[in-house]
Design a protein around this motif. Sequence first.
Motif, PDB file in Angstrom:
ATOM      1  N   ALA A 197      61.423  32.405  25.227  1.00  0.00           N
ATOM      2  CA  ALA A 197      61.221  32.518  26.678  1.00  0.00           C
ATOM      3  C   ALA A 197      59.815  33.021  27.005  1.00  0.00           C
ATOM      4  O   ALA A 197      59.192  32.569  27.968  1.00  0.00           O
ATOM      5  N   GLY A 198      59.311  33.955  26.201  1.00  0.00           N
ATOM      6  CA  GLY A 198      57.973  34.495  26.424  1.00  0.00           C
ATOM      7  C   GLY A 198      56.868  33.483  26.186  1.00  0.00           C
ATOM      8  O   GLY A 198      55.753  33.634  26.682  1.00  0.00           O
ATOM      9  N   GLU A 199      57.170  32.439  25.424  1.00  0.00           N
ATOM     10  CA  GLU A 199      56.203  31.371  25.150  1.00  0.00           C
ATOM     11  C   GLU A 199      56.158  30.318  26.257  1.00  0.00           C
ATOM     12  O   GLU A 199      55.200  29.559  26.353  1.00  0.00           O
ATOM     13  N   LEU A 200      57.221  30.257  27.063  1.00  0.00           N
ATOM     14  CA  LEU A 200      57.309  29.217  28.079  1.00  0.00           C
ATOM     15  C   LEU A 200      56.331  29.459  29.215  1.00  0.00           C
ATOM     16  O   LEU A 200      56.032  30.602  29.558  1.00  0.00           O
ATOM     17  N   ARG A 201      55.888  28.386  29.781  1.00  0.00           N
ATOM     18  CA  ARG A 201      54.997  28.482  30.924  1.00  0.00           C
ATOM     19  C   ARG A 201      55.804  28.904  32.137  1.00  0.00           C
ATOM     20  O   ARG A 201      56.869  28.361  32.417  1.00  0.00           O
TER      21      ARG A 201
ATOM     22  N   LYS B   3      70.038  22.479  23.305  1.00  0.00           N
ATOM     23  CA  LYS B   3      71.105  21.499  23.076  1.00  0.00           C
ATOM     24  C   LYS B   3      71.335  20.531  24.239  1.00  0.00           C
ATOM     25  O   LYS B   3      71.708  19.380  24.017  1.00  0.00           O
ATOM     26  N   LEU B   4      71.124  21.006  25.477  1.00  0.00           N
ATOM     27  CA  LEU B   4      71.443  20.189  26.650  1.00  0.00           C
ATOM     28  C   LEU B   4      70.209  19.723  27.419  1.00  0.00           C
ATOM     29  O   LEU B   4      70.322  18.984  28.380  1.00  0.00           O
ATOM     30  N   GLY B   5      69.040  20.218  27.028  1.00  0.00           N
ATOM     31  CA  GLY B   5      67.814  19.840  27.725  1.00  0.00           C
ATOM     32  C   GLY B   5      67.609  20.577  29.040  1.00  0.00           C
ATOM     33  O   GLY B   5      66.848  20.134  29.897  1.00  0.00           O
ATOM     34  N   GLN B   6      68.278  21.727  29.197  1.00  0.00           N
ATOM     35  CA  GLN B   6      68.118  22.523  30.411  1.00  0.00           C
ATOM     36  C   GLN B   6      66.660  22.973  30.542  1.00  0.00           C
ATOM     37  O   GLN B   6      66.042  23.388  29.567  1.00  0.00           O
ATOM     38  N   LYS B   7      66.102  22.857  31.740  1.00  0.00           N
ATOM     39  CA  LYS B   7      64.736  23.324  32.006  1.00  0.00           C
ATOM     40  C   LYS B   7      64.782  24.818  32.280  1.00  0.00           C
ATOM     41  O   LYS B   7      65.679  25.299  32.954  1.00  0.00           O
ATOM     42  N   VAL B   8      63.806  25.552  31.752  1.00  0.00           N
ATOM     43  CA  VAL B   8      63.770  27.003  31.923  1.00  0.00           C
ATOM     44  C   VAL B   8      62.418  27.399  32.507  1.00  0.00           C
ATOM     45  O   VAL B   8      61.371  27.006  31.994  1.00  0.00           O
ATOM     46  N   PHE B   9      62.474  28.174  33.593  1.00  0.00           N
ATOM     47  CA  PHE B   9      61.281  28.638  34.291  1.00  0.00           C
ATOM     48  C   PHE B   9      61.280  30.165  34.312  1.00  0.00           C
ATOM     49  O   PHE B   9      62.038  30.765  35.061  1.00  0.00           O
ATOM     50  N   PRO B  10      60.449  30.812  33.484  1.00  0.00           N
ATOM     51  CA  PRO B  10      60.381  32.275  33.537  1.00  0.00           C
ATOM     52  C   PRO B  10      59.471  32.753  34.671  1.00  0.00           C
ATOM     53  O   PRO B  10      58.465  32.118  34.991  1.00  0.00           O
ATOM     54  N   VAL B  11      59.866  33.866  35.275  1.00  0.00           N
ATOM     55  CA  VAL B  11      59.052  34.547  36.279  1.00  0.00           C
ATOM     56  C   VAL B  11      58.882  35.973  35.775  1.00  0.00           C
ATOM     57  O   VAL B  11      59.863  36.688  35.573  1.00  0.00           O
TER      58      VAL B  11
ATOM     59  N   GLY C   6      54.545  44.344  36.232  1.00  0.00           N
ATOM     60  CA  GLY C   6      54.620  45.195  35.059  1.00  0.00           C
ATOM     61  C   GLY C   6      55.098  44.487  33.806  1.00  0.00           C
ATOM     62  O   GLY C   6      55.248  45.112  32.767  1.00  0.00           O
ATOM     63  N   VAL C   7      55.340  43.180  33.884  1.00  0.00           N
ATOM     64  CA  VAL C   7      55.832  42.431  32.731  1.00  0.00           C
ATOM     65  C   VAL C   7      54.876  41.278  32.449  1.00  0.00           C
ATOM     66  O   VAL C   7      54.483  40.541  33.349  1.00  0.00           O
ATOM     67  N   GLU C   8      54.502  41.145  31.209  1.00  0.00           N
ATOM     68  CA  GLU C   8      53.658  40.042  30.756  1.00  0.00           C
ATOM     69  C   GLU C   8      54.464  39.183  29.788  1.00  0.00           C
ATOM     70  O   GLU C   8      55.367  39.685  29.114  1.00  0.00           O
TER      71      GLU C   8
END
Length: 188
Positions: A175-179, A124-132, A136-138
């Motif tokens: 979130a899992g799809e994000l680069r 809704k707001l265009g917030q950028k999301v960066f997953p790390v 042990g997590v893929e």
Amino acid sequence: MALRDQSLGCWKYFTFICFTLMATHTVIKSSFASGWNYDVILSYEEEEETGNNFASNLYALLERANIKVFKNDAEISKRGDQISPVLMKGINESRCAIILFSRNYASSTQCLEELSLIMECREKLGQKVFPVFLMGVEGSDVRRQKGSFGKPFGQHQECFEPEVLKRWRSALEIAGELRGWNLKDKHG
């Protein structure tokens, strides 16, 4: 020597994350007029900070780089299912979100609520999301709710309505799809 090399690898990730955010920071400055009061919010499972200093080191490095960070401290957010109004405001007023996915992330209903709100702000707001994705997590575990991201849903299913579970699962899928960044070594 090996420990030193692993620590240097971790700092490469810190530096890369900071440069990415600073590049975004120079293009779009935070301002009250734009509605962004923070450059970034860190979302992570509380145990992650005590068990691994990645969250606190990243926070300190971002602060040193003059990136305004909203950090979800224990005082702001008491353990529980609901997100505090202060945390909700912090998420809504952050231009970017860094989500630190540890193995215990999906066990925390508060983290799942935070993630749902972050994904909503992204849309809704265009917030950028960066997953790390920490050791042990893929991304595929997060996306498909497998392994440590699937087991907690058995317990959540007993306590929460299907609509809530659907919202959490959807947020994890997106979130899992994000680069993002995948930190595979135990010192990362």
